[in-house]
Design an enzyme around this catalytic site. Structure first.
Site, PDB file in Angstrom:
ATOM      1  CG  HIS A 171      -6.606  30.014  44.159  1.00 27.00           C
ATOM      2  ND1 HIS A 171      -7.847  30.314  44.663  1.00 27.00           N
ATOM      3  CD2 HIS A 171      -6.622  28.675  43.912  1.00 27.00           C
ATOM      4  CE1 HIS A 171      -8.581  29.219  44.726  1.00 27.00           C
ATOM      5  NE2 HIS A 171      -7.861  28.211  44.268  1.00 27.00           N
ATOM      6  CD  GLU A 225      -8.284  32.960  46.603  1.00 27.87           C
ATOM      7  OE1 GLU A 225      -8.572  32.696  45.410  1.00 27.87           O
ATOM      8  OE2 GLU A 225      -7.849  32.094  47.387  1.00 27.87           O
ATOM      9  NE  ARG A 232     -12.318  26.708  46.903  1.00 32.92           N
ATOM     10  CZ  ARG A 232     -11.665  26.087  45.926  1.00 32.92           C
ATOM     11  NH1 ARG A 232     -10.394  25.751  46.105  1.00 32.92           N
ATOM     12  NH2 ARG A 232     -12.265  25.809  44.777  1.00 32.92           N
TER      13      ARG A 232
END
Length: 329
Positions: free
Chosen positions: A285, A265, A236
């Site tokens: 991601h 994001e 993260r």
């Protein structure tokens, strides 16, 4: 019962074998992404069950209060993007399997891939070849390097095993109890956080983002890394102090980064500083984005839906809501 699935960018969920578990229900899948509360409220106004794909969309009180039919949110893993208190107040059950046991091997594999890509400059070399310029520089091998694992949970240990198989010296830093356990398992631990950042040639972060780990990697920590070192983050973005990574790379310590997670994001700004740096490898991601991983995740998610429909919810993270939960129509 109507089920809505958000943020399935490539319409993948319908193609999974486990999708057959939803055959009795009406299912609507959204392939785009929106954060606008008005848009989400319109899309979900008739929804009984909301399926979330990890943390792609935040579900807060302002939205929940406009969804009177919503009874269940079903997802997998951590849930900082969901207002659990508001769900409980409104009678909405949140089911989220914490998948005890095996790690996310897909995330561990991506971490290894990013390490190799950054150290051997694979994206940069490919861009050079596409531009007709042949080789653009000289990379580094990982064998003999010190691989620092920050956080010795399931994924961290899987990456440590991969590193050991490649001939790397593995060094662990984590909470005191986790370090003690790592020692009993035969791993080497650092004497201090400072020693960990100073010694490692490659540092990879593997921990959950909770209040205790927010900004756990500081500007001062990064400044202790070698100019030749690489830092990898597939966990993260909030684990690293805001703005610290860009500043550290600009200052030359560490010399490289490989990043799969971002403060905002989805990241759609091609001018983002990390995307403009030649010493950074970025991916969007992808840690959990494999067909095999999705089959595991959505099997859990759909089992939670069927358990709720049968009147016996499972993996409930707000159990206090159960006596007054909204009923299935």
């Amino acid at each position: 019962m109507k089920i809505s699935i958000l943020d399935d960018y490539f319409d993948t969920v319908r193609t999974l074998p486990c999708f057959a578990k939803l055959a009795p229900y009406q299912v609507e899948v959204w392939n785009d992404h929106t954060d606008a509360v008005d848009d989400l409220a319109e899309r979900l106004r008739d929804t009984d069950v909301l399926v979330l794909i990890r943390e792609r969309t935040a579900i807060r009180a302002a939205l929940l209060e406009r969804l009177p039919r919503l009874k269940l949110i079903s997802q997998r893993s951590v849930y900082p993007h969901i207002d659990i208190g508001a769900c409980t107040q409104l009678g909405i059950v949140v089911s989220s399997s914490q998948h005890p046991g095996e790690p996310s091997y897909s995330t561990a594999e991506l971490t290894l891939g990013l390490i190799l890509a950054a150290m051997r400059q694979i994206p940069q070399q490919m861009a050079s070849l596409q531009a007709g310029a042949w080789q653009m520089g000289v990379g580094s091998t990982v064998r003999g390097k010190t691989l620092g694992i920050f956080g010795s949970g399931r994924i961290g240990k899987a990456v440590a095993e991969y590193g050991r198989a490649l001939g790397m010296e593995v060094l662990i830093w984590a909470r005191e109890a986790s370090r003690a356990k790592a020692l009993t398992e035969g791993w080497t631990t650092a004497s201090s956080k400072a020693a960990f950042f100073e010694a490692a040639d490659i540092i990879t972060l593997h921990m959950r983002l909770v209040p205790e780990t927010q900004n756990v990697v500081t500007r001062a920590d990064l400044a202790q890394m070698k100019p030749s070192a690489l830092i990898v983050n597939t966990s993260r973005a909030g684990l690293i102090e805001a703005g610290a990574l860009v500043a550290a790379l600009q200052a030359g310590r560490p010399g490289m980064a490989a990043v799969d997670v971002y403060e905002q994001e989805p990241l759609r700004d091609p001018m983002h500083p990390l995307l403009q740096m030649k010493n950074v490898v970025c991916t969007p991601h992808l840690g959990y984005v494999t067909r095999e991983e999705w089959e595991l995740q959505f099997t859990d998610i759909f089992d939670q839906i069927n358990a709720y429909a049968a009147g016996a919810p499972i993996n409930v993270v707000n159990p206090e809501v159960l006596p007054r939960r909204r009923t299935v129509s």
